[in-house]
Scaffold this active site. Structure first.
Site, short mmCIF file in Angstrom:
data_model
loop_
_atom_site.label_atom_id
_atom_site.label_comp_id
_atom_site.label_asym_id
_atom_site.label_seq_id
_atom_site.Cartn_x
_atom_site.Cartn_y
_atom_site.Cartn_z
N ARG A 121 -16.91 3.40 -4.13
CA ARG A 121 -15.66 2.71 -3.84
C ARG A 121 -15.70 1.23 -4.24
O ARG A 121 -14.71 0.66 -4.67
CB ARG A 121 -15.35 2.79 -2.33
CG ARG A 121 -15.02 4.18 -1.83
CD ARG A 121 -14.83 4.16 -0.30
NE ARG A 121 -13.81 3.19 0.07
CZ ARG A 121 -12.51 3.44 0.06
NH1 ARG A 121 -12.07 4.63 -0.29
NH2 ARG A 121 -11.65 2.51 0.40
N ASN A 129 -9.25 -3.82 8.11
CA ASN A 129 -10.31 -3.53 7.15
C ASN A 129 -11.70 -3.94 7.65
O ASN A 129 -12.72 -3.48 7.13
CB ASN A 129 -10.04 -4.21 5.80
CG ASN A 129 -8.91 -3.59 5.00
OD1 ASN A 129 -8.22 -4.26 4.23
ND2 ASN A 129 -8.70 -2.29 5.16
N SER A 160 1.35 -1.23 6.59
CA SER A 160 -0.02 -1.53 7.04
C SER A 160 -0.16 -2.94 7.60
O SER A 160 -1.11 -3.66 7.25
CB SER A 160 -1.03 -1.28 5.91
OG SER A 160 -0.94 0.03 5.43
N ARG A 185 3.97 -2.08 -3.14
CA ARG A 185 2.72 -1.45 -2.71
C ARG A 185 2.28 -0.47 -3.77
O ARG A 185 3.04 0.45 -4.13
CB ARG A 185 2.87 -0.73 -1.37
CG ARG A 185 1.52 -0.11 -0.94
CD ARG A 185 1.53 0.54 0.42
NE ARG A 185 0.16 0.92 0.78
CZ ARG A 185 -0.39 0.77 1.99
NH1 ARG A 185 0.31 0.24 2.96
NH2 ARG A 185 -1.64 1.13 2.23
N ASP A 240 -3.26 -1.54 -3.15
CA ASP A 240 -3.96 -0.39 -2.57
C ASP A 240 -4.40 0.59 -3.65
O ASP A 240 -3.75 0.69 -4.70
CB ASP A 240 -3.04 0.29 -1.54
CG ASP A 240 -3.81 1.23 -0.62
OD1 ASP A 240 -5.05 1.05 -0.48
OD2 ASP A 240 -3.19 2.13 -0.04
C1 IPE Z 1 -3.87 -2.28 3.21
O1 IPE Z 1 -4.54 -1.24 2.61
C2 IPE Z 1 -4.71 -3.52 3.14
C3 IPE Z 1 -4.94 -4.06 1.80
C4 IPE Z 1 -4.44 -3.62 0.70
C5 IPE Z 1 -5.80 -5.21 1.75
P1 IPE Z 1 -5.31 -0.15 3.47
O2 IPE Z 1 -5.83 0.84 2.52
O3 IPE Z 1 -6.30 -0.79 4.35
O4 IPE Z 1 -4.14 0.46 4.35
P2 IPE Z 1 -4.08 1.78 5.23
O5 IPE Z 1 -5.11 1.65 6.29
O6 IPE Z 1 -4.35 2.93 4.34
O7 IPE Z 1 -2.71 1.82 5.78
C1 IPE Z 2 -7.28 -1.57 -1.25
O1 IPE Z 2 -7.87 -0.42 -1.73
C2 IPE Z 2 -8.26 -2.70 -1.10
C3 IPE Z 2 -8.63 -3.00 0.28
C4 IPE Z 2 -8.10 -2.46 1.33
C5 IPE Z 2 -9.66 -3.99 0.47
P1 IPE Z 2 -8.50 0.67 -0.77
O2 IPE Z 2 -9.95 0.37 -0.61
O3 IPE Z 2 -7.75 0.80 0.48
O4 IPE Z 2 -8.33 1.96 -1.66
P2 IPE Z 2 -7.97 3.43 -1.14
O5 IPE Z 2 -6.70 3.34 -0.39
O6 IPE Z 2 -9.11 3.87 -0.28
O7 IPE Z 2 -7.86 4.21 -2.39
MG MG Z 3 -6.16 1.97 1.01
#
Ligand code: IPE
Ligand code: IPE
Ligand code: MG
Length: 246
Positions: free
Chosen positions: A34, A69, A195, A187, A21
């Protein structure tokens, strides 16, 4: 001394699972889109895979894209699928003798991405030095519901009796049935939650959270997580004295 030097090489966890994450925030902090964070994140995946193999980790499960996602803006989902397509790099797997496996609802993945993934799965299936498992369009509740449905169907058909539904048969009905549960679940990115990841399998995993955003994660951070894991006493419900054999 580095964490890598301090590791007990004889007690490396067999299975490490990672919630990768922080890609988005890493990019936003730099005034970037992003998706640039995701692109950097993919590079880190390749490095960490090689690092994990070097450390002797047998199974590395990476949470790559969750069921939830899919609800992100369309352009971000499309960019993630494109990144997947471009970076399923068979050469890296072959070079390192690593087998690729995937858990998740692949039916939802665009056809050409899916085809490339299946190709890589097929061409690496003989490798047993390590296994990298990508959790793609995955969520635990999806997986558990699917397992319950499968077992119910078998029971209805009379292939199993309901008394046979126990921890083992449920575990066997999970998409992860080919590997042991993760001893260590990491994590990155600072959030303290699972998550919807490996809820069944992580029942007794050691949890490790760090603030580092995934694009900044590296071998030393991985070693720090494993070192921290090695300092803990895993009690599985017993007393500390029981575990220590006192
Ligand atoms: C969890 O990350 C999913 C992955 C790392 C692929 P998210 O960024 O989607 O999780 P939440 O929604 O903040 O909990
Ligand atoms: C994790 O990074 C990757 C995926 C969920 C695909 P994020 O995209 O959730 O990054 P943040 O949490 O917004 O920083
Ligand atoms: Mg995230």
């Amino acid at each position: 001394m580095t964490y890598q030097e301090q590791l007990d090489k004889n007690r490396i966890p067999q299975h490490v699972a990672i919630i990768m994450d922080g890609n988005g925030r890493w990019a936003e902090q730099r005034g970037k889109d992003r998706t640039e964070g995701h692109a950097k994140g993919v590079e880190v995946v390749k490095k960490i895979m090689e690092n994990a193999v070097e450390l002797g980790i047998k199974y590395l499960t990476l949470y790559t894209f969750s069921t939830e996602n899919w609800n992100r803006p369309e352009y971000e989902v499309a960019a993630l699928m494109e990144l997947m397509f471009k970076n399923i790099d068979e050469e890296v797997f072959i070079k390192n003798h690593v087998r690729l496996r995937v858990v998740g609802d692949l039916d939802r993945i665009p056809e050409r991405v899916r085809a490339k993934i299946y190709h890589c799965i097929d061409n690496t299936k003989e490798f047993d030095r390590a296994c990298m498992v990508i959790a793609l369009s995955y969520s635990s509740r999806w997986e558990i519901s699917r397992a319950v449905r499968m077992l119910a169907e078998k029971a209805v058909k009379g292939e199993i009796s309901t008394s046979q539904i126990d921890e083992k048969t449920v575990s066997d009905a999970m998409t992860t049935s080919f590997m042991p549960d993760p001893e260590l679940l990491i994590r990155t990115g600072g959030e303290l939650r699972l998550s919807n990841f490996l809820l069944w399998q992580a029942a007794y995993s050691e949890l490790y959270f760090c603030d580092t955003f995934w694009p900044d994660f590296n071998m030393e951070e991985l070693c720090k997580a494993i070192y921290t894991y090695q300092q803990r006493q895993r009690r599985f419900g017993l007393t500390g004295a029981q575990v220590a054999g006192r």
